[in-house]
Design a protein around this motif. Structure first.
Motif, PDB file in Angstrom:
ATOM      1  N   ALA A 164       0.829  -1.209   0.000  1.00 51.38           N
ATOM      2  CA  ALA A 164       0.000   0.000   0.000  1.00 51.38           C
ATOM      3  C   ALA A 164       0.865   1.262   0.000  1.00 51.38           C
ATOM      4  N   ASP A 172       2.177   1.715  -3.467  1.00 50.27           N
ATOM      5  CA  ASP A 172       1.052   2.180  -4.296  1.00 50.27           C
ATOM      6  C   ASP A 172       0.733   3.649  -4.040  1.00 50.27           C
ATOM      7  N   LEU A 173       0.749   4.050  -2.770  1.00 48.99           N
ATOM      8  CA  LEU A 173       0.452   5.432  -2.401  1.00 48.99           C
ATOM      9  C   LEU A 173       1.465   6.389  -3.036  1.00 48.99           C
ATOM     10  N   ALA A 180       0.955   9.182  -6.325  1.00 44.92           N
ATOM     11  CA  ALA A 180       1.103  10.604  -5.976  1.00 44.92           C
ATOM     12  C   ALA A 180       1.442  11.442  -7.201  1.00 44.92           C
ATOM     13  N   TYR A 207       5.540  10.130   3.996  1.00 43.33           N
ATOM     14  CA  TYR A 207       4.638   8.989   4.065  1.00 43.33           C
ATOM     15  C   TYR A 207       5.132   8.042   5.151  1.00 43.33           C
ATOM     16  N   SER A 262       0.936  11.725   5.252  1.00 40.81           N
ATOM     17  CA  SER A 262       0.077  10.589   4.916  1.00 40.81           C
ATOM     18  C   SER A 262       0.780   9.289   5.263  1.00 40.81           C
ATOM     19  N   VAL A 276       0.080   4.605   5.644  1.00 37.49           N
ATOM     20  CA  VAL A 276      -0.727   3.406   5.440  1.00 37.49           C
ATOM     21  C   VAL A 276      -0.958   2.671   6.752  1.00 37.49           C
ATOM     22  N   THR A 291      -5.317   3.655   4.471  1.00 35.38           N
ATOM     23  CA  THR A 291      -4.442   4.822   4.530  1.00 35.38           C
ATOM     24  C   THR A 291      -4.895   5.763   5.636  1.00 35.38           C
ATOM     25  N   ARG A 350      -4.266  10.180   6.966  1.00 35.43           N
ATOM     26  CA  ARG A 350      -3.737  11.510   6.637  1.00 35.43           C
ATOM     27  C   ARG A 350      -3.954  12.424   7.835  1.00 35.43           C
TER      28      ARG A 350
END
Length: 193
Positions: free
Chosen positions: A39, A42-43, A47, A138, A161, A163, A169, A171
């Motif tokens: 994840a 992927d995040l 972006a 992140y 942000s 996961v 996720t 934030r």
């Protein structure tokens, strides 16, 4: 379902000794999950603007070190670049040296794994002494905890942000930490067959 929790601001720019003692006794980082690493990749991949270079930072405990290494391998396996891997202690006199190393090189993003107290102290030092930007940062699941935001102060981690262990996720924003379920998860309010 989205869950939000409000964070109370501390007027002090330093973590209070009473908060430090309470945080030191709190939960230590746990081993990352494959869903978490996936994840996180992927995040960052989703972006915009596009992220190619990252600096990875972690606490010195075994779980945070393993999470950072797993992410770095996954990131480099997709052809992207890890500029540096920086560690920091849970307790230090100032965190200035690791903060300067972490913020150096102007990466597209920063990825972090660590314990609540260590990251709270490190993020405070980053915010006060470097050009670090929480919007480009992140974190792993252990940092998506309201206690971390409370220790650091809501403005310190604003727009960071990350996961969750299940691939969801989170934030930080406006004194809140907002959690989102993994894509494709059923809404807990829906009637399931």
């Amino acid at each position: 379902m989205t869950i939000a929790r409000r964070v109370i601001r501390s007027p002090s720019p330093l973590v209070r000794p009473s908060d430090t003692a309470r945080a030191a006794a709190s939960e230590q980082p746990v081993r990352h999950t494959p869903a978490e690493v996936s994840a996180l990749v992927d995040l960052l991949t989703a972006a915009r603007p596009r992220i190619e270079t990252v600096t990875v930072g972690h606490g010195r405990d075994a779980a945070s070190r393993a999470a950072a290494q797993a992410f770095a391998r996954s990131w480099e396996n997709r052809g992207a670049t890890v500029l540096a891997v920086v560690d920091w202690p849970e307790e230090a006199a100032s965190w200035l040296r690791p903060a300067r190393r972490f913020a150096a090189g102007d990466p597209d993003a920063w990825v972090v794994a660590g314990g609540p107290l260590g990251w709270a102290q490190m993020s405070r030092r980053l915010r006060h002494s470097t050009g670090w930007d929480p919007r480009r940062t992140y974190g792993f699941a252990g940092l998506g905890d309201v206690r971390v935001v409370e220790l650091a102060g809501p403005a310190t981690m604003e727009d960071m942000s990350g996961v969750a262990a299940d691939g969801g996720t989170w934030r930080v924003g406006r004194g809140l930490i907002i959690y989102y379920p993994p894509l494709g998860s059923p809404d807990p309010g829906e009637d399931l067959p």
